[in-house]
Design a protein around this motif. Structure first.
Motif, PDB file in Angstrom:
ATOM      1  N   ARG A   1       5.275  -1.941  -2.693  1.00 50.36           N
ATOM      2  CA  ARG A   1       5.218  -1.582  -4.371  1.00 50.36           C
ATOM      3  C   ARG A   1       5.513  -0.124  -4.524  1.00 50.36           C
ATOM      4  O   ARG A   1       5.485   0.439  -3.685  1.00 50.36           O
ATOM      5  CB  ARG A   1       3.789  -1.882  -4.688  1.00 50.36           C
ATOM      6  CG  ARG A   1       3.350  -3.270  -4.730  1.00 50.36           C
ATOM      7  CD  ARG A   1       1.736  -3.485  -4.974  1.00 50.36           C
ATOM      8  NE  ARG A   1       1.225  -3.641  -3.418  1.00 50.36           N
ATOM      9  CZ  ARG A   1       1.155  -4.469  -2.622  1.00 50.36           C
ATOM     10  NH1 ARG A   1       1.905  -5.406  -2.703  1.00 50.36           N
ATOM     11  NH2 ARG A   1       0.651  -3.872  -1.419  1.00 50.36           N
TER      12      ARG A   1
ATOM     13  N   SER B   1       2.762   3.692  -0.429  1.00 45.25           N
ATOM     14  CA  SER B   1       3.445   3.025  -1.547  1.00 45.25           C
ATOM     15  C   SER B   1       5.069   3.670  -1.299  1.00 45.25           C
ATOM     16  O   SER B   1       5.070   4.585  -0.658  1.00 45.25           O
ATOM     17  CB  SER B   1       3.301   3.349  -2.917  1.00 45.25           C
ATOM     18  OG  SER B   1       3.071   4.643  -3.232  1.00 45.25           O
TER      19      SER B   1
ATOM     20  N   GLY C   1       0.054   0.316  -0.721  1.00 44.18           N
ATOM     21  CA  GLY C   1       1.355  -0.167  -1.521  1.00 44.18           C
ATOM     22  C   GLY C   1       2.164  -0.986  -0.474  1.00 44.18           C
ATOM     23  O   GLY C   1       3.292  -1.403  -0.515  1.00 44.18           O
TER      24      GLY C   1
ATOM     25  N   GLU D   1       4.151   1.959  -6.653  1.00 37.91           N
ATOM     26  CA  GLU D   1       2.980   2.991  -7.011  1.00 37.91           C
ATOM     27  C   GLU D   1       1.533   1.920  -6.674  1.00 37.91           C
ATOM     28  O   GLU D   1       1.776   0.795  -6.536  1.00 37.91           O
ATOM     29  CB  GLU D   1       2.802   3.132  -8.594  1.00 37.91           C
ATOM     30  CG  GLU D   1       3.813   4.027  -9.161  1.00 37.91           C
ATOM     31  CD  GLU D   1       4.796   3.149  -9.878  1.00 37.91           C
ATOM     32  OE1 GLU D   1       4.401   1.927 -10.222  1.00 37.91           O
ATOM     33  OE2 GLU D   1       5.587   3.561 -10.238  1.00 37.91           O
ATOM     34  N   CYS D   2       0.508   2.787  -6.311  1.00 37.01           N
ATOM     35  CA  CYS D   2      -0.809   2.253  -5.973  1.00 37.01           C
ATOM     36  C   CYS D   2      -1.593   2.134  -7.257  1.00 37.01           C
ATOM     37  O   CYS D   2      -2.151   0.954  -7.662  1.00 37.01           O
ATOM     38  CB  CYS D   2      -1.362   2.863  -5.208  1.00 37.01           C
ATOM     39  SG  CYS D   2      -0.872   3.019  -3.413  1.00 37.01           S
TER      40      CYS D   2
ATOM     41  N   THR E   1      -0.812  -2.901  -7.077  1.00 40.89           N
ATOM     42  CA  THR E   1      -1.131  -1.924  -7.985  1.00 40.89           C
ATOM     43  C   THR E   1      -1.805  -1.998  -9.181  1.00 40.89           C
ATOM     44  O   THR E   1      -1.741  -3.061  -9.944  1.00 40.89           O
ATOM     45  CB  THR E   1       0.466  -1.883  -8.711  1.00 40.89           C
ATOM     46  OG1 THR E   1       1.735  -1.347  -7.349  1.00 40.89           O
ATOM     47  CG2 THR E   1       0.877  -0.626  -9.609  1.00 40.89           C
TER      48      THR E   1
END
Length: 246
Positions: free
Chosen positions: A94, A116, A85, A96-97, A50
């Motif tokens: 994750r 993501s 993600g 968000e990217c 991220t």
């Protein structure tokens, strides 16, 4: 105003000031730290992280990340520049990217954002930013919102492709009525969003130009009864196989 480089085969211990001395990760170059006016060329490859924006650019001197897909600024070969993600391209790891919280004048060009668990790009109280030439690809149906912009102001999204998004391709919102978000979405292709392709909640001043919407539930949706000065404009756009266009 410095040119910086990041790419596969680099090392975050490098200074990142040339391709030969490139950083290995996006956060490695971000933590240099980048400064207003800097341009970061990102070499072809997949970045499983991220990217957290640490600082703001400034008017006339944004901080710009460019995916160097043709290799002209990096390895001379090029290829897809992808932020993922996922650690294995099977499950999301994750939230968000790309994440920016109150860090403005941040621009992103020519990247693929994929897989993501919640948001591809999340701008929170982030203004005066551009997302251009990016592809949002949801490889295993986990990307809820490709782009989420909350408390928006002066954002441009152009020349992007959104494919197979689980909920919303672009989600724009505010905690209370915002008359003029001054948000422009233009020249984008949207192919299947399960919910609303573009959703605006409590935000006016959004313009959608020259976009194509295919195979989604709702093309452009709004929540709140706007007065004429808080309108959302949709111009020269195509809606095909949508349950509801706008």
């Amino acid at each position: 105003m410095t040119i910086r480089y990041v790419g596969i085969g680099g090392n975050d211990a490098n200074d990142g000031l040339s391709w030969a001395n490139r950083k290995r990760t996006l956060n490695g170059v971000e933590d240099t730290p980048v400064q207003a006016g800097d341009t970061v060329y990102v070499g072809a490859g997949t970045y499983r992280e991220t990217l957290t924006c640490d600082v703001s650019g400034s008017s006339g001197s944004p901080i710009t990340y460019i995916g160097d897909y043709d290799g002209s600024h990096t390895d001379g070969v090029g290829g897809v520049v992808r932020i993922s993600g996922s650690d294995d391209d099977k499950t999301a790891a994750r939230t968000e990217c790309i994440y920016s919280n109150n860090k403005s004048y941040r621009n992103f060009y020519n990247m693929e954002i994929s897989s993501s668990s919640v948001k591809g790009i999340y701008f929170l109280s982030t203004s005066n930013s551009i997302i251009d030439g990016c592809v949002f690809a949801n490889s295993f149906a986990t990307l809820h919102n490709a782009i989420a912009i909350y408390n928006p102001l002066n954002t441009t999204i152009r020349n992007c492709i959104f494919s197979n998004i689980r909920n919303r391709s672009i989600d724009i919102g505010n905690g209370s009525l915002l008359h003029n978000a001054n948000t422009l979405i233009e020249n984008c292709l949207f192919i299947y969003s399960k919910e609303n392709t573009i959703m605006s909640q409590y935000c006016g001043g959004i313009t959608v130009n020259n976009c194509t919407f295919l195979y989604s539930n709702v093309g452009v949706a709004t929540y709140y009864s706007f007065t004429p000065d808080t309108k959302i404009s949709v111009n020269n756009s195509i809606f095909n196989a949508e349950n509801i266009g706008t």
